[in-house]
Scaffold this active site. Sequence first.
Site, PDB file in Angstrom:
ATOM      1  N   HIS A  57      -2.409 -21.502   0.232  1.00 40.35           N
ATOM      2  CA  HIS A  57      -3.134 -21.260   1.204  1.00 40.35           C
ATOM      3  C   HIS A  57      -4.589 -20.254   1.192  1.00 40.35           C
ATOM      4  O   HIS A  57      -3.850 -19.169   1.055  1.00 40.35           O
ATOM      5  CB  HIS A  57      -3.411 -21.213   3.116  1.00 40.35           C
ATOM      6  CG  HIS A  57      -4.647 -22.240   3.473  1.00 40.35           C
ATOM      7  ND1 HIS A  57      -5.636 -21.263   3.756  1.00 40.35           N
ATOM      8  CD2 HIS A  57      -4.545 -23.186   4.280  1.00 40.35           C
ATOM      9  CE1 HIS A  57      -7.086 -21.841   4.340  1.00 40.35           C
ATOM     10  NE2 HIS A  57      -6.165 -23.286   4.469  1.00 40.35           N
ATOM     11  N   ARG A  95      -2.674 -31.326  -3.055  1.00 41.60           N
ATOM     12  CA  ARG A  95      -2.920 -31.435  -1.989  1.00 41.60           C
ATOM     13  C   ARG A  95      -4.222 -30.917  -1.423  1.00 41.60           C
ATOM     14  O   ARG A  95      -4.508 -30.251  -1.323  1.00 41.60           O
ATOM     15  CB  ARG A  95      -2.335 -31.289  -0.998  1.00 41.60           C
ATOM     16  CG  ARG A  95      -2.742 -31.865   0.441  1.00 41.60           C
ATOM     17  CD  ARG A  95      -1.587 -31.380   1.824  1.00 41.60           C
ATOM     18  NE  ARG A  95      -1.886 -29.672   2.225  1.00 41.60           N
ATOM     19  CZ  ARG A  95      -2.432 -29.592   2.913  1.00 41.60           C
ATOM     20  NH1 ARG A  95      -3.103 -30.180   3.429  1.00 41.60           N
ATOM     21  NH2 ARG A  95      -2.655 -28.452   3.472  1.00 41.60           N
ATOM     22  N   ARG A 103      -8.232 -25.911  -3.183  1.00 40.76           N
ATOM     23  CA  ARG A 103      -7.816 -24.785  -2.563  1.00 40.76           C
ATOM     24  C   ARG A 103      -6.765 -24.344  -3.825  1.00 40.76           C
ATOM     25  O   ARG A 103      -6.744 -22.756  -3.707  1.00 40.76           O
ATOM     26  CB  ARG A 103      -6.276 -25.619  -2.035  1.00 40.76           C
ATOM     27  CG  ARG A 103      -6.871 -25.528  -0.428  1.00 40.76           C
ATOM     28  CD  ARG A 103      -6.015 -26.029   0.727  1.00 40.76           C
ATOM     29  NE  ARG A 103      -6.398 -26.163   2.148  1.00 40.76           N
ATOM     30  CZ  ARG A 103      -5.624 -26.760   2.844  1.00 40.76           C
ATOM     31  NH1 ARG A 103      -4.733 -26.921   2.611  1.00 40.76           N
ATOM     32  NH2 ARG A 103      -6.198 -27.313   4.430  1.00 40.76           N
ATOM     33  N   GLU A 134     -14.375 -30.188   4.026  1.00 41.06           N
ATOM     34  CA  GLU A 134     -13.375 -28.912   3.485  1.00 41.06           C
ATOM     35  C   GLU A 134     -13.857 -29.447   1.738  1.00 41.06           C
ATOM     36  O   GLU A 134     -14.318 -30.050   1.210  1.00 41.06           O
ATOM     37  CB  GLU A 134     -12.095 -28.723   4.268  1.00 41.06           C
ATOM     38  CG  GLU A 134     -11.531 -28.325   5.705  1.00 41.06           C
ATOM     39  CD  GLU A 134     -10.360 -28.599   6.157  1.00 41.06           C
ATOM     40  OE1 GLU A 134     -10.345 -28.672   7.213  1.00 41.06           O
ATOM     41  OE2 GLU A 134      -9.937 -29.453   5.679  1.00 41.06           O
ATOM     42  N   HIS A 152       1.854 -22.303   1.611  1.00 39.23           N
ATOM     43  CA  HIS A 152       0.852 -23.086   3.027  1.00 39.23           C
ATOM     44  C   HIS A 152       1.415 -24.590   3.212  1.00 39.23           C
ATOM     45  O   HIS A 152       1.416 -24.994   3.714  1.00 39.23           O
ATOM     46  CB  HIS A 152      -0.279 -23.852   3.082  1.00 39.23           C
ATOM     47  CG  HIS A 152      -1.149 -24.253   3.648  1.00 39.23           C
ATOM     48  ND1 HIS A 152      -0.964 -23.857   5.205  1.00 39.23           N
ATOM     49  CD2 HIS A 152      -2.091 -25.425   3.792  1.00 39.23           C
ATOM     50  CE1 HIS A 152      -1.934 -24.876   5.794  1.00 39.23           C
ATOM     51  NE2 HIS A 152      -2.070 -25.615   5.460  1.00 39.23           N
TER      52      HIS A 152
END
Length: 538
Positions: free
Chosen positions: A233, A375, A279, A117, A340
């Site tokens: 997100h 994060r 992100r 990811e 998110h």
Amino acid sequence: MATYRHDVLIIGSGAAGLTTALRMRPDARVALLSKGQLTSASTYYAQGGVAAVMDQRDSLESHIADTHIAGAGLCHDDAVRKTVENGPDAIRWLIEQGVGFTQFEEDGRQSLHLTREGGHSHRRVIHVADATGLAISGALIDQIRQRSNVELFEHRTAVDLIVQDGRCTGAYIHDTTTGKTDVFLARAVVLATGGASKVYLYTSNPDVATGDGIAMAWRAGCRVANMEFMQFHPTCLYHPKAKSFLITEAIRGEGGHLLLPDGQRFMHQHDARGELAPRDVVARAIDYEMKRLGADCLYLDISHKPADFIIHHFPTVYAKCLQLGIDITRDPIPVVPAAHYTCGGVMTDLHGRTDLSGLYAIGETAFTGLHGANRMASNSLLECFVFGHAAAQDIGTRLDGLAEPASVPEWDDSLVTDSDEDVIISHNWDELRRFMWDYVGIVRTVKRLQRAMHRIDLLKREIAEYYSNYRISNDLLELRNLVVIGELIIRCALQRCESRGLHYILDYPETAAETGDSILTPAAPVARQPACHLADTI
């Protein structure tokens, strides 16, 4: 109204709360509370997976370095190392609990399938297809139901913490099925209530994510930090019938392309890592292109991969989209960013201990220093398992030396009435979430933040007056907490005169050479009789 006594009170039934309960010493009497059903927590909806080093071609140092890079220089190295170094053991523990992670055959034997990811330099995300949270939640709930020392309470909303002689000894808990508010006393209290993304108009989170634990801890005198770093997100499904449905980041990890409405890719114009950028970068790029074009959404396309590959790796996304008339083996998926994850929270040490004696905070409720300014994908579940274990160990060593809490008066609602103006709650709820989205969203300015703070001040007074005159309800309690969250986010954002990670402000577009955490310290809690249902400082 009732009074319950346990050794440990855990508020929250997601990965953090369930892990803490399962890791607790077996002779400790534990109360585990869920705001709805046990499956109502954000964990249940998590698609991607858990990041941990489970491949010999990967390394702990690489995972640590990737986390620091994603966190934009604000991660605390001790928290990062504790989390990453305990990652492999956490995965093995989950397997022991019955989590059936996706595997593949390699050299004649079964191995964990690892995906990649955004922000990760290696494949290290362990998953159960694209429904990891559901599998983990199900396995841990099955285990917790077998524990004779754990008593489960569903449909319970926490109102406020109980503090006696400088120590947290329980909480007032509202039973949403009966309308009564009970007393729960314990020698240790754990906040595992999740994040606060419902403070925004558009979010990937379930309805329970209203920042209850952060707001209660703040009212009880605990510091909070880095609340300006709200992660959006990049890819939530854009469809009128798809409320809060997340399109897993693993689709980009497996080669998915982000597209403009005309079918052109654009991410490499924003970052050399393209779709695999962290992100914050991807969400900001999508937000920029949508505003530039006046587009309602952009698109995520995986249809260039074989259909069997797509259906096997992403069965949940495939089924949901197909239900809405979108065949992701043929068509791109319409997506928009949505709130998110809450990277800030209640300040804790490496054992989960807060500023208030007897009170712990675990998971998204807590600020451990792990996530910094952004994060990294799939580090959040790992944090729950590692710090849930750490808190359970710390509580276990201290429990025998802690006295039983003294009795406190029952909740008193004899001086308030039932509301005949619930429209005030719904109106204020909608107004708060809309101006937080418009003024305190992905791209900010000082003027927008100041406008939002002005509205927060007005809402606080209205909500305080309403709270002091009418019987409480779940909606009122959530609104009361969300306005606290909104204020904390804005105050932290106004403190940070730079753009870093998830906080991008047009007045200060550069990243400062030196910086630190945005720490807020509450005024001393207002002295009041806990049994009196009166307005307090919000």
